[in-house]
Design a protein around this motif. Structure first.
Motif, short mmCIF file in Angstrom:
data_model
loop_
_atom_site.label_atom_id
_atom_site.label_comp_id
_atom_site.label_asym_id
_atom_site.label_seq_id
_atom_site.Cartn_x
_atom_site.Cartn_y
_atom_site.Cartn_z
N LYS A 38 0.70 10.44 -18.96
CA LYS A 38 0.87 10.43 -20.41
C LYS A 38 0.47 9.09 -21.00
N LYS A 39 0.85 7.99 -20.33
CA LYS A 39 0.51 6.67 -20.81
C LYS A 39 -1.00 6.44 -20.76
N LEU A 40 -1.65 6.91 -19.69
CA LEU A 40 -3.09 6.75 -19.58
C LEU A 40 -3.81 7.53 -20.68
N GLU A 41 -3.33 8.73 -20.96
CA GLU A 41 -3.94 9.53 -22.01
C GLU A 41 -3.77 8.86 -23.37
N VAL A 81 7.70 2.53 -25.41
CA VAL A 81 7.08 3.87 -25.45
C VAL A 81 8.06 4.90 -24.91
N THR A 82 8.66 4.58 -23.77
CA THR A 82 9.60 5.50 -23.13
C THR A 82 10.86 5.68 -23.97
N ALA A 83 11.32 4.60 -24.62
CA ALA A 83 12.59 4.64 -25.35
C ALA A 83 12.48 5.40 -26.67
N CYS A 84 11.31 5.47 -27.26
CA CYS A 84 11.16 6.03 -28.60
C CYS A 84 11.43 7.54 -28.61
N PRO A 85 12.49 8.01 -29.28
CA PRO A 85 12.80 9.44 -29.28
C PRO A 85 11.81 10.27 -30.07
#
Length: 215
Positions: A38-41, A81-85
């Protein structure tokens, strides 16, 4: 006589071996593999956006340090990025490529919603994002193109005003006069957080209200 491809054990065939290890690696990583993908995309998507001059300006997440300090401090770890709901934050490649990626928000795709927990800021271990109260966040400043706004043509659109997370302290209607058209949209610089919700909800194309990011 040359050995035929079908006579080679499946795990020893070059292409099949690559697929075998790829599938095995993905199964071992489980959810982590999906996160990395997902991060790469997101990086690839952002790179395409940067190449298109018609795309909107990108915002830094809430609480970002001044730009120079932010670029020096942010490690591109992706914890925000991970934390953002709202899944509003993603990484965009910098001058050094994907390894130099930094977090951004595209208000027209998914704005910051100023979530109750303001989760991205405490998640930032390098402190490139400083914990800031909701009212003090300044990601940018919304600017209204009155000539493009539907209200200038007599349509009583109030989407930007109605959906602002801050409310009248940030954006409101002002100056209604009989026979002189509808009240105009006014942005308060001291109240606008630059979250981008107004830009996201604006129905015109191009948008009649856009956030100019702080840099």
């Amino acid at each position: 006589m040359a050995e035929r491809h079908e006579d080679i054990p499946i795990e020893d065939r070059p292409a099949d071996r690559r697929g075998f290890f790829r599938e095995g690696f993905a199964s071992l990583l489980g959810p982590l593999a999906g996160f990395v993908q997902k991060k790469l995309e997101a990086v690839e998507r952002a790179a395409r956006m940067q190449a298109d001059p018609a795309q909107p300006r990108l915002l830094r997440p809430p609480g970002a340090l001044p730009e120079d300090a932010f670029l020096r401090t942010c490690t591109g770890c992706g914890d925000c990025v991970t934390a953002c709901p709202a899944e509003a934050i993603y990484l965009v490649a910098g001058p050094g490529g994907p390894r130099d990626a930094k977090p951004v928000i595209n208000a027209q795709t998914q704005p910051c919603v100023l979530c109750d927990s303001l989760a991205c800021m405490p998640a930032c271990q390098p402190r490139a994002l400083v914990v800031t109260s909701r009212e003090q966040i300044r990601m940018g400043l919304a600017e209204v193109d009155a000539g493009r706004c539907l209200r200038s043509g007599g349509e009583a659109c109030t989407l930007c005003v109605d959906t602002c997370p801050i409310g009248k302290a940030a954006i409101h209607l002002e100056g209604s006069h009989e026979g002189a058209g509808l009240a105009r949209v006014v942005v308060e610089p001291d109240g606008c957080t630059g979250c981008g919700v107004c830009e996201f909800r604006c129905p015109t194309d191009p948008r009649s209200i856009v956030v100019q990011p702080n840099r």
